[in-house]
Design a protein around this motif. Sequence first.
Motif, PDB file in Angstrom:
ATOM      1  N   PRO A 191     -13.592 -18.533  24.220  1.00 14.09           N
ATOM      2  CA  PRO A 191     -13.310 -19.950  23.961  1.00 14.09           C
ATOM      3  C   PRO A 191     -12.638 -20.205  22.618  1.00 14.09           C
ATOM      4  N   GLY A 192     -12.165 -19.172  21.971  1.00 16.00           N
ATOM      5  CA  GLY A 192     -11.429 -19.314  20.718  1.00 16.00           C
ATOM      6  C   GLY A 192     -10.347 -18.250  20.629  1.00 16.00           C
ATOM      7  N   PHE A 193      -9.429 -18.426  19.704  1.00 16.67           N
ATOM      8  CA  PHE A 193      -8.419 -17.409  19.464  1.00 16.67           C
ATOM      9  C   PHE A 193      -8.143 -17.343  17.975  1.00 16.67           C
ATOM     10  N   PRO A 194      -7.741 -16.180  17.461  1.00 18.10           N
ATOM     11  CA  PRO A 194      -7.658 -15.994  16.007  1.00 18.10           C
ATOM     12  C   PRO A 194      -6.454 -16.670  15.373  1.00 18.10           C
ATOM     13  N   ILE A 195      -6.596 -16.952  14.083  1.00 25.25           N
ATOM     14  CA  ILE A 195      -5.472 -17.459  13.291  1.00 25.25           C
ATOM     15  C   ILE A 195      -4.360 -16.426  13.252  1.00 25.25           C
ATOM     16  N   GLY A 196      -4.745 -15.207  13.081  1.00 29.84           N
ATOM     17  CA  GLY A 196      -3.813 -14.100  12.967  1.00 29.84           C
ATOM     18  C   GLY A 196      -4.598 -12.824  12.774  1.00 29.84           C
ATOM     19  N   CYS A 197      -3.950 -11.800  12.269  1.00 30.84           N
ATOM     20  CA  CYS A 197      -4.629 -10.526  12.089  1.00 30.84           C
ATOM     21  C   CYS A 197      -4.008  -9.782  10.921  1.00 30.84           C
ATOM     22  N   LEU A 198      -4.575  -8.625  10.631  1.00 31.21           N
ATOM     23  CA  LEU A 198      -4.193  -7.869   9.442  1.00 31.21           C
ATOM     24  C   LEU A 198      -4.053  -6.397   9.786  1.00 31.21           C
ATOM     25  N   VAL A 199      -3.016  -5.771   9.250  1.00 27.23           N
ATOM     26  CA  VAL A 199      -2.890  -4.315   9.267  1.00 27.23           C
ATOM     27  C   VAL A 199      -3.231  -3.828   7.863  1.00 27.23           C
ATOM     28  N   THR A 200      -4.250  -2.993   7.766  1.00 30.05           N
ATOM     29  CA  THR A 200      -4.775  -2.587   6.465  1.00 30.05           C
ATOM     30  C   THR A 200      -3.806  -1.669   5.727  1.00 30.05           C
ATOM     31  N   SER A 201      -4.170  -1.361   4.498  1.00 30.03           N
ATOM     32  CA  SER A 201      -3.298  -0.531   3.666  1.00 30.03           C
ATOM     33  C   SER A 201      -3.150   0.885   4.193  1.00 30.03           C
ATOM     34  N   ASP A 202      -4.096   1.349   5.005  1.00 27.26           N
ATOM     35  CA  ASP A 202      -3.982   2.684   5.591  1.00 27.26           C
ATOM     36  C   ASP A 202      -3.330   2.663   6.971  1.00 27.26           C
ATOM     37  N   ASN A 228       2.659  -3.208  12.944  1.00 32.70           N
ATOM     38  CA  ASN A 228       2.489  -1.851  12.441  1.00 32.70           C
ATOM     39  C   ASN A 228       2.825  -1.684  10.959  1.00 32.70           C
ATOM     40  N   LYS A 229       3.130  -2.771  10.286  1.00 36.26           N
ATOM     41  CA  LYS A 229       3.505  -2.667   8.875  1.00 36.26           C
ATOM     42  C   LYS A 229       2.246  -2.747   8.016  1.00 36.26           C
ATOM     43  N   LYS A 230       2.097  -1.799   7.105  1.00 42.43           N
ATOM     44  CA  LYS A 230       0.903  -1.724   6.280  1.00 42.43           C
ATOM     45  C   LYS A 230       0.803  -2.917   5.333  1.00 42.43           C
ATOM     46  N   LYS A 231      -0.444  -3.305   5.054  1.00 41.27           N
ATOM     47  CA  LYS A 231      -0.747  -4.387   4.103  1.00 41.27           C
ATOM     48  C   LYS A 231       0.040  -5.656   4.441  1.00 41.27           C
TER      49      LYS A 231
END
Length: 670
Positions: A165-176, A190-193
């Motif tokens: 019943p919800g959807f995310p604002i966005g997401c993150l690809v970590t530094s690794d 696929n781009k880091k950070k």
Amino acid sequence: MRRRIEFGYWLLFFFVSRFCPCSAFYLPGLAPVSFCEVGKGDSDCQTQIELFVNRLDSVESVLPYEYDVFDFCKDEKEKRPSENLGQVLFGERIESSPYKFNFKQDVKCKAVCTKTYKKDSQQDATRLDFIKMGMQLNYQHHWIIDNMPVTWCYEVEDNQKYCNPGFPIGCLVTSDGRPKDACVINAEFNKKKTFYVFNHVDIKIFYHNGAADGWAGARLVAATLEPKSINHADEKTPNCESTAPMEVPSQFNNDVSIVYTYSVTFEENNLIKWASRWDYILVSMPHTNIQWFSIMNSLVIVLFLSGMVAMIMLRTLHKDIARYNQVDQENLIKLPSTKAKSTPFYEDAQEESGWKQVHGDVFRPPRKGMLLSIFLGQGTQIFIMTFITLFLACLGFLSPANRGALMTCAVVLWVLLGTPAGYVSARLYKTFGGEKWKTNVLLTALLCPGIVFADFFLMNLILWVEGSSAAIPFGTLVAILALWFGISVPLTFIGAYFGFKKPAIEQPVRTNQIPRQIPEQSFFTKPIPGIVMGGILPFGCIFIQLFFILNSIWSHQMYYMFGFLFLVFIILLITCSEATILLCYFHLCAEDYHWWWRSFLTSGFTAVYLFIYAVHYFFSKLQIIGAASTFLYFGYTMIMVLIFFLFTGTIGFFACFWFVNKIYSVVKVD
């Protein structure tokens, strides 16, 4: 859920049709709305569909935030629907949005607004950082169309379809280079950070045509969406077919422009009825098998305890009473009192019925009798409130579709049930021989609610400092205090008046003036081991159901299995009662007559196991980070533990009180 709601509707329909001269009746907020195409609408058929937005929350933080706190597109003519008390207490903040559609008019890639962030502006940097924080903690949008959530449906394990019943604002690809949360759905992330904003949604609205059913227009039966991240090259002519995602670098070195767009399509589906339109969301939560396992596990415990109690009541206890009465009639009358007590047969009966030896002390008033009577009065209030709330929820009146109804019903019932709290507390306090009736009444009305309110107020201060939408407005706090002191406290005084007016509860045996010495107890009949063991079985009946309740509160999952919950509630009553009766009997057989507090604490100790499980749940199931969220979690948990302590302790006490009165009322005592 659909069957429970329909059963509630049919029950209401029966009474209304029999006794009311009206033509139709619906629960508030649950009336169907018909929609028509532009040019074909009237007062009973709307043409425009409004999308409302609710607060944003996260499983990694206890702090929800209003939609306006994030720098999203806002409605120029913003309006807020009226919210009930339950919605305010739960921190729901529903408001209108700029997403508005005409019925059956498909829209392709329409721009809503553009948000631009200048690298030289500190204010823009703060706004963008807040959005990044929301993406990093996986904050979720909650959109509403026609009072039902707009869901994001996707496949999970074993080809199961889950509708969130919800959807995310966005997401993150970590530094690794590890994609976090929703970033796993697209290989382009696929781009880091780098943060990826979901700035486009494809909305699909399903409707049920009323032509075949004899009513005009159509009714909405489902609304789904798919979030996407699209980097629009031209703001005036957005291209939703582009595969380039909208990137927001972790370092704010260049200006950033985010164009928010949407597409909407309509699809007719006459297989889904309006009354069952929530089913596709609830079916995706396959918890039924686990619930039945929980019920069967609890029933085994209940059958075991019932067998033990039956054995005591029908065999051991019955034999004890019969033998004692036989000795009393045949031996004590024939022999002198000094010789009768040395008779071997009498000694055997005395050994076999140790509980009988304390008949002159078993009803001796307990220490801290005022505090015990206050706890029992509040526990009675909570018990009646819980029973009525769960019963109404089973009928479907407090379903998830009726937002905030569950909390509103619980609060209103608690306020109106001050009379039984005052009555029980005063009657028991008088039975204990208490004379400070003014102190008893005041503490009954103020002690436990005051502790809960102080904890709640402290949590609210933290939410206010953090700027969370869950912070209760000052006006609502004043309203809660008005309900407490204006209605609950006077009703408690009225109940206490009738409780003190009644005579003390008559005891079946007289109490000796000199207390009997309690013999040395074994490890298992000492107070603390008995109390610790007493809470294990009741907790074993509820821990699976408790998992789903905690998921509903802290993981923001829908809870709708009130039928299971009511059944577990009944099982909990039986288990607390039987476990307390068993341990009470064992302690009386060991000639320990201090059962008043022990009966309350034996079943009340279940709340300690509840707290231990909540700690385990926090560290093993949740991903909450931050000192404020941790403090809030344990602060609200302490309120739950206190309420559950009073609730279970009261059940055990009155079960033991009935048991002790029952066994001593059938024994002949000189």
